[in-house]
Design a protein around this motif. Structure first.
Motif, PDB file in Angstrom:
ATOM      1  N   UNK A 130      -7.480  -2.963  -4.395  1.00 46.75           N
ATOM      2  CA  UNK A 130      -6.471  -2.209  -4.020  1.00 46.75           C
ATOM      3  C   UNK A 130      -5.262  -3.224  -4.821  1.00 46.75           C
ATOM      4  N   UNK A 131      -4.009  -2.772  -4.906  1.00 51.73           N
ATOM      5  CA  UNK A 131      -2.414  -3.078  -5.526  1.00 51.73           C
ATOM      6  C   UNK A 131      -1.830  -3.915  -4.692  1.00 51.73           C
ATOM      7  N   UNK A 132      -0.997  -3.700  -5.723  1.00 54.81           N
ATOM      8  CA  UNK A 132       0.359  -4.427  -4.814  1.00 54.81           C
ATOM      9  C   UNK A 132       1.382  -2.706  -3.313  1.00 54.81           C
ATOM     10  N   UNK A 133       1.609  -4.106  -2.367  1.00 56.57           N
ATOM     11  CA  UNK A 133       2.095  -2.656  -0.996  1.00 56.57           C
ATOM     12  C   UNK A 133       1.928  -2.927  -0.003  1.00 56.57           C
ATOM     13  N   UNK A 150      -4.435 -10.263   0.976  1.00 60.73           N
ATOM     14  CA  UNK A 150      -2.826 -10.318   1.884  1.00 60.73           C
ATOM     15  C   UNK A 150      -1.579 -10.716   1.036  1.00 60.73           C
ATOM     16  N   UNK A 151      -2.074 -12.026   0.294  1.00 63.81           N
ATOM     17  CA  UNK A 151      -0.660 -12.310   0.055  1.00 63.81           C
ATOM     18  C   UNK A 151      -0.109 -10.739  -0.900  1.00 63.81           C
ATOM     19  N   UNK A 152      -0.914 -10.022  -1.310  1.00 64.15           N
ATOM     20  CA  UNK A 152       0.475  -8.860  -1.761  1.00 64.15           C
ATOM     21  C   UNK A 152       0.441  -7.346  -1.581  1.00 64.15           C
ATOM     22  N   UNK A 153       0.061  -7.737   0.034  1.00 62.78           N
ATOM     23  CA  UNK A 153       0.371  -6.803   0.742  1.00 62.78           C
ATOM     24  C   UNK A 153       1.437  -7.186   2.264  1.00 62.78           C
ATOM     25  N   UNK A 154       2.453  -7.380   1.577  1.00 66.20           N
ATOM     26  CA  UNK A 154       3.635  -7.969   2.253  1.00 66.20           C
ATOM     27  C   UNK A 154       3.345  -8.427   4.123  1.00 66.20           C
ATOM     28  N   UNK A 155       2.513  -9.578   3.839  1.00 67.74           N
ATOM     29  CA  UNK A 155       2.397 -10.234   5.338  1.00 67.74           C
ATOM     30  C   UNK A 155       3.362 -11.575   5.542  1.00 67.74           C
ATOM     31  N   UNK A 156       3.297 -11.263   6.504  1.00 71.76           N
ATOM     32  CA  UNK A 156       4.323 -13.190   6.912  1.00 71.76           C
ATOM     33  C   UNK A 156       3.448 -14.414   6.532  1.00 71.76           C
ATOM     34  N   UNK A 157       3.315 -14.731   5.566  1.00 71.87           N
ATOM     35  CA  UNK A 157       2.976 -15.996   5.164  1.00 71.87           C
ATOM     36  C   UNK A 157       2.211 -16.054   4.544  1.00 71.87           C
ATOM     37  N   UNK A 158       1.775 -17.405   3.762  1.00 72.08           N
ATOM     38  CA  UNK A 158       1.513 -17.589   2.341  1.00 72.08           C
ATOM     39  C   UNK A 158      -0.560 -17.390   2.105  1.00 72.08           C
ATOM     40  N   UNK A 190     -26.741  -1.138 -10.790  1.00 72.58           N
ATOM     41  CA  UNK A 190     -25.543  -1.179 -11.451  1.00 72.58           C
ATOM     42  C   UNK A 190     -24.142  -0.974 -10.494  1.00 72.58           C
ATOM     43  N   UNK A 191     -23.246  -1.601 -10.296  1.00 71.37           N
ATOM     44  CA  UNK A 191     -21.968  -1.238  -9.281  1.00 71.37           C
ATOM     45  C   UNK A 191     -21.090  -0.960  -9.868  1.00 71.37           C
ATOM     46  N   UNK A 192     -19.770  -0.339  -9.498  1.00 72.21           N
ATOM     47  CA  UNK A 192     -18.837   0.744  -9.883  1.00 72.21           C
ATOM     48  C   UNK A 192     -17.878   0.230  -8.930  1.00 72.21           C
ATOM     49  N   UNK A 193     -16.783   0.008  -9.609  1.00 69.06           N
ATOM     50  CA  UNK A 193     -15.375  -1.054  -9.839  1.00 69.06           C
ATOM     51  C   UNK A 193     -14.202   0.120 -10.162  1.00 69.06           C
ATOM     52  N   UNK A 194     -13.280  -0.109  -9.167  1.00 64.21           N
ATOM     53  CA  UNK A 194     -12.282   0.960  -9.023  1.00 64.21           C
ATOM     54  C   UNK A 194     -11.390  -0.124  -8.933  1.00 64.21           C
ATOM     55  N   UNK A 195     -10.433   0.013  -9.369  1.00 61.59           N
ATOM     56  CA  UNK A 195      -8.868  -0.753  -8.977  1.00 61.59           C
ATOM     57  C   UNK A 195      -7.915   0.062  -9.573  1.00 61.59           C
ATOM     58  N   UNK A 196      -6.700  -0.194  -8.477  1.00 65.59           N
ATOM     59  CA  UNK A 196      -5.325   0.338  -9.060  1.00 65.59           C
ATOM     60  C   UNK A 196      -4.535  -0.328  -8.859  1.00 65.59           C
ATOM     61  N   UNK A 197      -4.072  -0.851 -10.441  1.00 67.18           N
ATOM     62  CA  UNK A 197      -2.021  -1.166 -10.524  1.00 67.18           C
ATOM     63  C   UNK A 197      -3.168  -2.961 -10.679  1.00 67.18           C
ATOM     64  N   UNK A 198      -2.380  -3.762  -9.328  1.00 67.58           N
ATOM     65  CA  UNK A 198      -2.630  -5.365  -9.524  1.00 67.58           C
ATOM     66  C   UNK A 198      -4.377  -5.339  -9.083  1.00 67.58           C
ATOM     67  N   UNK A 199      -5.011  -4.392  -8.886  1.00 64.48           N
ATOM     68  CA  UNK A 199      -6.479  -4.099  -8.256  1.00 64.48           C
ATOM     69  C   UNK A 199      -7.347  -4.500  -9.105  1.00 64.48           C
ATOM     70  N   UNK A 200      -6.853  -3.866 -11.032  1.00 65.27           N
ATOM     71  CA  UNK A 200      -7.718  -3.895 -11.653  1.00 65.27           C
ATOM     72  C   UNK A 200      -7.444  -5.251 -12.034  1.00 65.27           C
ATOM     73  N   UNK A 201      -6.907  -6.272 -11.730  1.00 68.51           N
ATOM     74  CA  UNK A 201      -6.931  -7.662 -12.869  1.00 68.51           C
ATOM     75  C   UNK A 201      -8.343  -8.405 -12.077  1.00 68.51           C
ATOM     76  N   UNK A 202      -8.707  -7.923 -10.892  1.00 64.78           N
ATOM     77  CA  UNK A 202      -9.889  -8.631 -10.643  1.00 64.78           C
ATOM     78  C   UNK A 202     -10.743  -8.080 -11.074  1.00 64.78           C
TER      79      UNK A 202
END
Length: 597
Positions: free
Chosen positions: A330-333, A361-369, A396-408
């Motif tokens: 997933x991406x940021x949100x 969780x670091x890009x999920x608006x959750x309290x805590x580092x 074979x694997x299928x990888x899907x990502x959105x926004x910042x989720x394309x970095x992994x």
């Protein structure tokens, strides 16, 4: 009368309870802001972390190659647009690249900037005098930038200056015209060569000097602050950047300028405060999303043993596994994966395939580092998850990502870091920040735009609305800003399409055994984070290259009049994405069957 009195007393009692609740809530918010946000969370967010290693560019010479690679891409896309030989257009495009990564110097800096405003003398000496006058023994084989012995401290370099200053000046006076440069807050007079931007045929870049470019190059290509910990070898390698700009593109820069560098990880985290109620609502939303995944969708939550990567897994229905396993990032949100559940479950998900939903969780608006996982930890965690549920399968694997989720996905595609590289058969990149990540658009649009006044106002209503949504829900949030500024490295996350279009496995070199990855890129025309026009141009260029080789494994979906995230949020686009994925998967499975026979 008694009934009226009872009603009045009841209303008064309800009003008192409501007033009490409001008072308690306001008190809670005040306490959260003063004693948690201001005293604990905000100072913690400012702490610096170790810069990520340059995974694919470990040697100093590799950094120069990376810089040349970026310039070559700029040249490739702009040379053909010139009416003459293209040099003028390319040089202008490179200037715009620098203008994007630099900004006008601020007169009123944020308080956290104050500790960084003092510029040391030693950090600039190599920009003021000819490096050729310094005798340095550098072996061509010793290219490691991790050597501790070469670190230049302020005292050491000041000693060098004092010992060799007369020789430096003498060398310059015999070969060049000198002009006196008086440094502010210094009684010592130094000299430098005549401004080389006056040389015939050279192109100047108004406002930008080597002072700002040194800071940018040091941060972007060496992960260093030139005022603190640059090594001599790194400084000399950085000098090659200026040689390339001068000799190949005719660009020269004076020492000082009016623009300063944007340096993501060396700048303060400047968030907009969110009330405790915001985080409470996000937690509730995530809680109900987890309940739905577990009791309705049939997923189970897991945590990898080595680094604690959280993911949700659902096996394919018994006897119906027909498609490659799907890994979604997933991406940021707010809520992270929760806001993507409709898209994952009813857009691209099926019961005839294994599904993995990975959390950050670091890009999920959750309290805590939350123990922000590094690239290596993420790759290791994904590998552990697959080994737990898939064993040693070569499916074979299928990888899907959105926004910042394309970095992994980029990390998993790395030949040097990922053990899963040979298994990846299809990648789906939706609103990808990874394509052209070295361009300044993504960082400026997501991090800097809201705090800077020199950007032109947004004229499109769609773009303005999208900007406001992204700013309110993501880009200005404390923990998201902390992750982007302290744990994100652009150089390891940029996806170069030419590296993955056609690759060969390590143990099979014949053409019929080539591991061709199917790629689907989805772009939104009015994206206010990703520059869709640049990304579209890059994808179309490589589509043309593929067509010349009679290959068609790169697909582009360009959605007009929509902004960032609409392809995942609007069901109208799910069917199109799903159909293209199915088409590519058929080719992928045919290829896999040929290889395994």
């Amino acid at each position: 009368m008694d009934e009226t009195t009872m009603i009045f007393d009841s209303s008064l009692s309800s009003a008192s309870i409501l007033l009490l609740l409001i008072t308690c809530y306001v008190l809670l918010e005040v306490l959260f802001y003063l004693f948690v946000y201001r005293r604990i969370l905000l100072p913690r967010a400012q702490e610096f972390t170790q810069v990520q290693r340059y995974r694919d560019y470990p040697n100093l010479s590799d950094r120069t190659k990376l810089f040349e690679r970026i310039l070559d891409r700029i040249e490739r896309h702009h040379y053909k647009n010139s009416s003459n030989d293209g040099d003028d257009v390319v040089a202008a495009a490179i200037q715009q690249f620098f203008y994007g990564w630099l900004r006008p110097k601020e007169t009123n800096k944020h308080p956290y900037h104050e500790q960084q405003t003092n510029k040391s003398l030693t950090s600039r000496v190599f920009s003021e005098v000819s490096l050729a006058t310094t005798t340095v023994d550098i072996s061509s084989n010793d290219d490691d930038d991790d050597t501790v012995d070469d670190n230049i401290s302020n005292n050491d370099l000041n000693n060098i200056i004092e010992d060799d200053y007369d020789d430096v000046v003498l060398s310059l006076t015999t070969s060049s015209t000198l002009e006196e440069v008086e440094r502010k807050n210094s009684t010592t007079t130094y000299y430098k060569k005549e401004d080389e931007t006056n040389a015939k045929g050279m192109i100047t870049t108004p406002g930008i000097g080597r002072e700002g470019l040194d800071d940018f190059f040091a941060w972007a290509f060496f992960g260093k602050d030139p005022n603190l910990n640059m090594t001599l070898k790194e400084v000399l390698e950085m000098e090659k950047f200026y040689d390339i700009l001068s000799k190949k593109y005719g660009l020269q820069f004076p020492f000082s300028g009016e623009w300063e560098a944007r340096r993501l990880c060396y700048e303060p985290v400047i968030p907009t405060h969110r009330p405790f109620l915001f985080y409470f609502v996000v937690s509730v939303m995530k809680f109900f999303g987890n309940l739905y995944l577990k009791y309705v969708a049939g997923f189970t939550e897991y945590r990898t043993p080595s680094d604690g990567l959280i993911y949700w897994y659902r096996a394919a229905a018994s006897g119906s596994k027909k498609r490659p396993p799907l890994l979604f990032f997933h991406g940021v949100g707010p809520g992270g994966k929760t806001i993507y559940l409709p898209f994952c479950l009813y857009g691209i998900g099926d019961v005839d395939r294994d599904m993995y939903l990975f959390e950050n969780n670091s890009i999920s608006c959750a309290i805590g580092f939350h123990h922000a996982l590094s690239e290596d930890q993420t790759v290791r965690g994904v590998n552990e998850a697959l080994q737990r549920h898939e064993g040693l399968s070569d499916e074979p694997l299928t990888l899907c990502g959105h926004s910042l989720g394309t970095c992994p996905i980029t990390w998993l595609l790395s030949k040097k870091a990922s053990p899963l590289r040979s298994r990846i058969g299809q990648i789906v990149l939706l609103d990808p920040v990874t394509i052209n990540l070295s361009e300044p658009d993504v960082m400026v649009n997501f991090i800097y735009k809201r705090n800077e006044t020199h950007h032109p106002p947004t004229t499109s209503l769609i773009r303005y609305y999208s900007d406001m949504v992204i700013q309110c829900l993501a880009s200005s949030e404390l923990f998201i800003q902390h992750y982007i500024r302290r744990h994100f490295s652009w150089y390891n996350s940029e996806l170069w399409l030419e590296d993955i279009l056609t690759t060969t496995t390590d143990d099979q070199s014949s053409s019929e055994n080539q591991n061709t990855i199917q790629i689907l890129v989805g772009l939104s025309e009015n994206d206010t984070i990703v520059c869709a026009s640049k990304a579209k141009r890059e994808v179309q260029y490589w589509q043309q290259q593929q067509q010349r080789k009679n290959e068609n494994n790169l697909q582009l979906k360009y959605y007009e009049n929509v902004s960032h995230g609409h392809c995942c949020a609007d069901p109208r686009y799910w069917k199109d994405i799903y159909a293209t994925m199915m088409q590519q998967e058929k080719e992928l499975l045919l290829q896999h069957n040929r290889r395994t026979k």
